[in-house]
Design a protein around this motif. Structure first.
Motif, short mmCIF file in Angstrom:
data_model
loop_
_atom_site.label_atom_id
_atom_site.label_comp_id
_atom_site.label_asym_id
_atom_site.label_seq_id
_atom_site.Cartn_x
_atom_site.Cartn_y
_atom_site.Cartn_z
N THR A 148 -7.41 1.50 3.73
CA THR A 148 -8.09 1.06 2.53
C THR A 148 -9.60 0.96 2.70
N ALA B 208 0.82 -1.22 0.00
CA ALA B 208 0.00 0.00 0.00
C ALA B 208 0.85 1.26 0.00
N ASN C 147 -6.57 -4.81 -2.46
CA ASN C 147 -6.03 -4.25 -1.23
C ASN C 147 -6.33 -5.18 -0.06
#
Length: 333
Positions: free
Chosen positions: A296, A118, A255
């Motif tokens: 996320t 990320a 994610n």
């Protein structure tokens, strides 16, 4: 099912291997043990060597022709180190990964899970991101992950290869059965530095306190490593649903996080509650490569994998502390 896990003697890779075993999937591990631990692959199918070694990868596939997927978890991951040693990071995380892709496709394996990060995202105005958010990798480590995603997408257009890139947020914790955990005695990430400070009776310094967050500290999405490992198992099981062999789509990203943003100050407060021991804390400037962070939105991974995290931040801290106490005896140090 049998899968090849590159980097399967490291923190993430070994936990993924354990989750595979618990789910009836057989892991075959390749690791050069530069940062991985031999103790983590004891009693497992293990080949010591480099992912760029074509003869070794060919031998693994010859020994195990039923390998149906690859999990690519091999990488160097320390952000400040990547700032100081960018050539080393590009060599290990990009150049050698190119060789592995070549070896894997040569051996006819077309399912590939890539451990991404990320850290490649540009945070949104509210610090949330999803798989369509803009990318802005700001450290050499993060750039190696972004480069490899572009490489892999290009490879899916040229070769018989399908790839799911799993963008990890901030792993914490240890295998709840205490088979594996962080292998380093003094990890450089937030939780590792907190444990080191607690054990040494030293002051903990929050690096970076002028970010535009609710309390000035960075914001993260802390995900328990076992939840992360379970997501890999589901991605392996549902790979052909996410990317059908006869479909036109050959590359996708997911994610892996909790969907909850926790600031560094909030995490430190949770650590103090779980540890229940005195810890002095002060503020300090940010380190090279530090970023404000993000968390996320989880809709896509939940829909694609039927997966949601089970463990809390406090669970991750508790398991990390338990592992830190056991680590010297398990690793013989």
């Amino acid at each position: 099912m049998k899968v090849l896990i590159a980097g399967g003697a490291g923190f993430i890779g070994s936990t993924v291997a354990s989750a595979c075993i618990d789910s009836g999937i057989t892991p075959v591990i390749v690791d050069n043990l530069v940062t991985g631990r031999a103790e983590y692959v004891r009693d497992r199918l293990f080949y010591e060597g480099d992912i760029a070694d074509g003869a070794l990868i060919d031998r693994i596939f010859a020994d195990h022709p039923d390998i149906s997927a690859v999990v690519h978890a091999a990488a160097l991951i320390v952000v400040p180190e990547s700032v100081a040693e960018p050539v080393r990071y590009y060599r290990e995380n990009v150049a050698k990964s190119l060789e592995l892709i070549s070896h894997v496709t040569r051996n006819g394996c077309d399912r590939y899970l890539f451990s991404s990060s990320a850290s490649i995202y540009a945070p949104g105005a509210d610090f949330t991101v999803d798989e369509t958010s803009a990318l802005r990798p700001e450290s050499p480590y993060a750039r190696t992950k972004a480069v490899m995603e572009w490489v892999l997408e290009d490879c899916t257009n040229a070769y018989d290869l399908r790839v799911i890139s799993l963008r990890y947020f901030n792993p914490i914790g240890a295998d709840p059965k205490m088979r594996t955990g962080l292998q380093h005695a003094q990890p450089t990430h937030l939780l590792g530095r907190l444990i080191t400070a607690l054990e040494a009776g030293e002051e903990f310094r929050i690096t970076g306190t002028d970010w535009p967050t609710r309390d000035g500290s960075g914001i993260r999405d802390f995900i328990h490593v076992w939840d992360l490992a379970r997501a890999h198992v589901e991605a392996l099981r549902r790979f052909d649903e996410v990317l059908p062999a006869e479909g036109s789509k050959r590359y996708d990203v997911l994610n892996l996080g909790t969907g909850t943003g926790t600031t560094v100050r909030e995490f430190v407060a949770a650590f103090r509650r779980v540890a229940d021991r005195p810890l002095r804390v002060s503020d300090a400037p940010s380190r090279p490569g530090d970023v404000v962070g993000s968390y996320t939105r989880t809709d896509k991974a939940a829909a694609a994998l039927g997966w949601t995290p089970d463990y809390s931040v406090e669970d991750g801290i508790r398991h990390s502390l338990e592992w830190a106490a056991l680590r010297p005896s398990i690793l013989g140090e």
